[in-house]
Write a protein that holds these residues in place. Structure first.
Motif, PDB file in Angstrom:
ATOM      1  N   LEU A  19      69.753  -1.536   3.214  1.00  0.00           N
ATOM      2  CA  LEU A  19      70.587  -0.544   2.467  1.00  0.00           C
ATOM      3  C   LEU A  19      71.982  -0.988   2.311  1.00  0.00           C
ATOM      4  O   LEU A  19      72.514  -1.729   3.142  1.00  0.00           O
ATOM      5  CB  LEU A  19      70.548   0.757   3.387  1.00  0.00           C
ATOM      6  CG  LEU A  19      68.982   1.298   3.678  1.00  0.00           C
ATOM      7  CD1 LEU A  19      69.136   2.618   4.703  1.00  0.00           C
ATOM      8  CD2 LEU A  19      68.530   1.837   2.278  1.00  0.00           C
ATOM      9  N   PRO A  20      72.711  -0.379   1.461  1.00  0.00           N
ATOM     10  CA  PRO A  20      74.195  -0.634   1.435  1.00  0.00           C
ATOM     11  C   PRO A  20      75.073  -0.572   2.868  1.00  0.00           C
ATOM     12  O   PRO A  20      76.073  -1.238   2.959  1.00  0.00           O
ATOM     13  CB  PRO A  20      74.685   0.217   0.239  1.00  0.00           C
ATOM     14  CG  PRO A  20      73.504   0.803  -0.437  1.00  0.00           C
ATOM     15  CD  PRO A  20      72.382   0.786   0.624  1.00  0.00           C
ATOM     16  N   SER A  21      74.462   0.185   3.776  1.00  0.00           N
ATOM     17  CA  SER A  21      75.215   0.243   4.851  1.00  0.00           C
ATOM     18  C   SER A  21      74.997  -0.779   5.784  1.00  0.00           C
ATOM     19  O   SER A  21      75.545  -1.033   6.778  1.00  0.00           O
ATOM     20  CB  SER A  21      74.821   1.609   5.634  1.00  0.00           C
ATOM     21  OG  SER A  21      73.248   1.353   5.987  1.00  0.00           O
ATOM     22  N   GLY A  22      73.938  -1.753   5.332  1.00  0.00           N
ATOM     23  CA  GLY A  22      73.640  -2.680   6.156  1.00  0.00           C
ATOM     24  C   GLY A  22      72.303  -2.605   7.059  1.00  0.00           C
ATOM     25  O   GLY A  22      71.844  -3.279   7.732  1.00  0.00           O
ATOM     26  N   GLN A  23      72.099  -0.902   7.259  1.00  0.00           N
ATOM     27  CA  GLN A  23      70.973  -0.801   7.879  1.00  0.00           C
ATOM     28  C   GLN A  23      69.614  -0.809   7.162  1.00  0.00           C
ATOM     29  O   GLN A  23      69.350  -1.445   6.087  1.00  0.00           O
ATOM     30  CB  GLN A  23      70.862   0.754   8.147  1.00  0.00           C
ATOM     31  CG  GLN A  23      71.777   1.237   9.293  1.00  0.00           C
ATOM     32  CD  GLN A  23      71.763   2.692   9.585  1.00  0.00           C
ATOM     33  OE1 GLN A  23      71.894   3.525   8.422  1.00  0.00           O
ATOM     34  NE2 GLN A  23      71.621   2.929  10.690  1.00  0.00           N
ATOM     35  N   SER A 162      69.529   0.149  12.266  1.00  0.00           N
ATOM     36  CA  SER A 162      70.256  -0.974  12.320  1.00  0.00           C
ATOM     37  C   SER A 162      69.283  -1.879  13.399  1.00  0.00           C
ATOM     38  O   SER A 162      68.677  -1.418  14.346  1.00  0.00           O
ATOM     39  CB  SER A 162      71.418  -0.761  13.091  1.00  0.00           C
ATOM     40  OG  SER A 162      72.121  -0.069  12.498  1.00  0.00           O
ATOM     41  N   LYS A 163      69.020  -3.236  12.917  1.00  0.00           N
ATOM     42  CA  LYS A 163      68.266  -4.052  13.703  1.00  0.00           C
ATOM     43  C   LYS A 163      68.779  -4.264  15.207  1.00  0.00           C
ATOM     44  O   LYS A 163      69.992  -4.239  15.295  1.00  0.00           O
ATOM     45  CB  LYS A 163      67.692  -5.451  13.058  1.00  0.00           C
ATOM     46  CG  LYS A 163      66.931  -6.159  13.388  1.00  0.00           C
ATOM     47  CD  LYS A 163      66.529  -7.581  12.739  1.00  0.00           C
ATOM     48  CE  LYS A 163      65.418  -8.145  13.542  1.00  0.00           C
ATOM     49  NZ  LYS A 163      65.061  -9.381  12.677  1.00  0.00           N
TER      50      LYS A 163
END
Length: 471
Positions: A19-23, A162-163
């Motif tokens: 996702l754009p959030s990095g999630q 989040s990973k």
């Protein structure tokens, strides 16, 4: 599938997109729901005109609020009855499989899914309950989630996450007599702290875990969350496959062979890279009890309650709070602490093997005068099996009450509550202030066998001494 840890492989296999959030938008293979965290989620769907996207991937049961003595409907507690009716209606309206009381399959959500073979290696699993980490015992990645995330999965079958980093926790060697999976996980949390796992998935490895049964592994993974980890898991092996074979939702025939091949491929590779590795020896673990107000405030049964100067400076404030709340004095033995209530059950230790082990120690003994002791099976299936084996009779003859399936006094969202400042020996997973239903009630966490020892002696006792004295 890329090389790496099981966590990496499962994460990659279920990634929908970044996702754009990095999630990561992560597909959730199995969604488990119960009566407490789902009503608001369904209400949010209705407000937005949304339907459950994949109802066949959601399974519902009731556990938190159900009484374990009198389950006649309507429940005496009108709020509990309201939640029950909401879940019944939501499941029916959305075509969701629902295991209600009397179905033969009802029980604590983290007990029924494994016993029916719903939980399988390589899956992503989510539930609106923090102890969803239990399912990691099968080599699944399982997350406890909040109500808004329950809504998200119902609507999209995905979560934005989040990973995590991965910490490998190795325990090697044979556990001494009287030491169980519960002692192992309490020991680990004591060593690493209740915040030690923040930002991590915990991979439990080593010969100690390899030697454990599936139900023992579930106990360990159940409490990963108590050490701050988002999830905990154990790589699937022959023990896992043997447990799953023949269960209701397990693959059969050629599908079984293909599934086992894939499950094996999901194991962490020998050269997998970890963000951290810690190692412990099983021989150093003794029967363990919590003395304070977090699962990390534990000690061996032979130890004294720690003094402030023996603790790191950062732990002294919470220790002071714990001394006051628990009414315990620093430097005194935990052994001999008087017990009022003894509870065997919960998603941590309410399975058939837990009840069998507890019954071994209960047989030939009697609950001490003034102690209220009761046993709550984790599911209707566990109850039926225990009764078929005569375990209920052993407990009743020893002075324990034998109850219906449910969460019971683990969190006391039902009639099973501590009164005043009663102190409880509990096989559950949390000893927070007020956790067992009284704002001044006190909880000591321990293994089911240790709960029996406390019940028989009327005080915190070493189960290894009960082995010696056992008739």
């Amino acid at each position: 599938m890329s090389k790496g840890t099981l966590f990496d492989k499962v994460w990659e296999a279920h990634t929908v997109k970044i996702l754009p959030s990095g999630q990561t938008q992560l597909f959730i293979g199995l969604h488990l729901i119960h009566e407490v965290t789902s009503p608001q989620a369904f209400a949010m769907l209705r407000e937005r005109g949304l339907k459950v996207l994949y109802p066949e991937r959601t399974v519902a049961t009731v556990d938190h609020i159900v009484p374990t003595e009198n389950q006649t409907r309507p429940f005496v507690d009108y709020l509990a009855e309201e939640m029950m009716q909401a879940l019944e209606n939501n499941a029916q309206d959305n075509g969701i499989r629902f295991y209600n009381i009397g179905s033969g399959n009802q029980g604590i959500v983290h007990v029924i899914a494994p016993e029916q073979g719903l939980t399988q290696p390589g899956m992503t699993i989510a539930c609106g309950d923090s102890h969803t980490s239990t399912h990691g015992a099968f080599g699944a990645i399982a997350f406890g989630i909040g109500t808004s995330q329950v809504r998200d999965i119902l609507a999209s079958q995905t979560l934005a996450l989040s990973k995590l980093k991965v910490r490998k926790i190795e325990v090697n060697g044979t556990l001494p007599p009287g030491v169980y999976a519960k002692d192992v996980i309490l020991y680990i949390i004591r060593q690493l702290g209740v915040k030690g796992g923040v930002g991590y998935a915990y991979e439990y490895a080593g010969t100690t875990f390899e030697a454990m049964s599936m139900e023992e592994r579930m106990t360990v993974c159940n409490m990963a969350i108590e050490g701050g980890a988002r999830c905990g898991y154990i790589n699937p092996d022959e023990v896992t496959f043997e447990y799953l074979k023949g269960r209701d939702f397990a693959p059969t025939g050629k599908d079984w062979e293909q599934a086992v091949t894939w499950w094996r491929s999901m194991r962490s590779d020998a050269d997998a890279q970890y963000d951290d590795i810690v190692t412990f020896e099983a021989s150093e673990i003794e029967p363990t009890i919590t003395w304070g107000i977090t699962p990390g405030q534990g000690l061996g049964v032979s130890e004294n309650i720690p003094t402030p100067d023996s603790l790191p400076e950062g732990e002294r404030a919470i220790a002071k709070e714990a001394y006051d709340y628990m009414q315990l004095s620093p430097g005194t033995p935990i052994k001999g602490t008087k017990i009022d209530v003894c509870f065997i059950g919960s998603c941590t230790n309410g399975r058939i093997s837990d009840l069998r082990e507890a019954a071994k120690f209960a047989q030939g003994h009697r609950v001490a005068s003034g102690v209220k002791a009761f046993v709550v099976p984790g599911s209707e299936r566990v109850k039926e099996q225990a009764e078929a084996e005569g375990l209920d009779k052993i407990f009743v003859e020893a002075g324990f009450e034998w109850r219906e399936a449910g969460c019971s006094m683990c969190l006391a969202m039902n009639p099973d509550k501590l009164q005043g400042d009663q102190i409880s020996a509990s096989s559950s997973n949390r000893n927070f202030k007020g956790r067992q239903g009284s704002s001044t009630g006190r909880t000591l966490l321990m293994s089911p066998a240790m709960v029996v020892a406390a019940a028989v002696k009327g005080q915190v006792s070493d189960v290894r001494e009960l082995i010696v004295n056992k008739i």
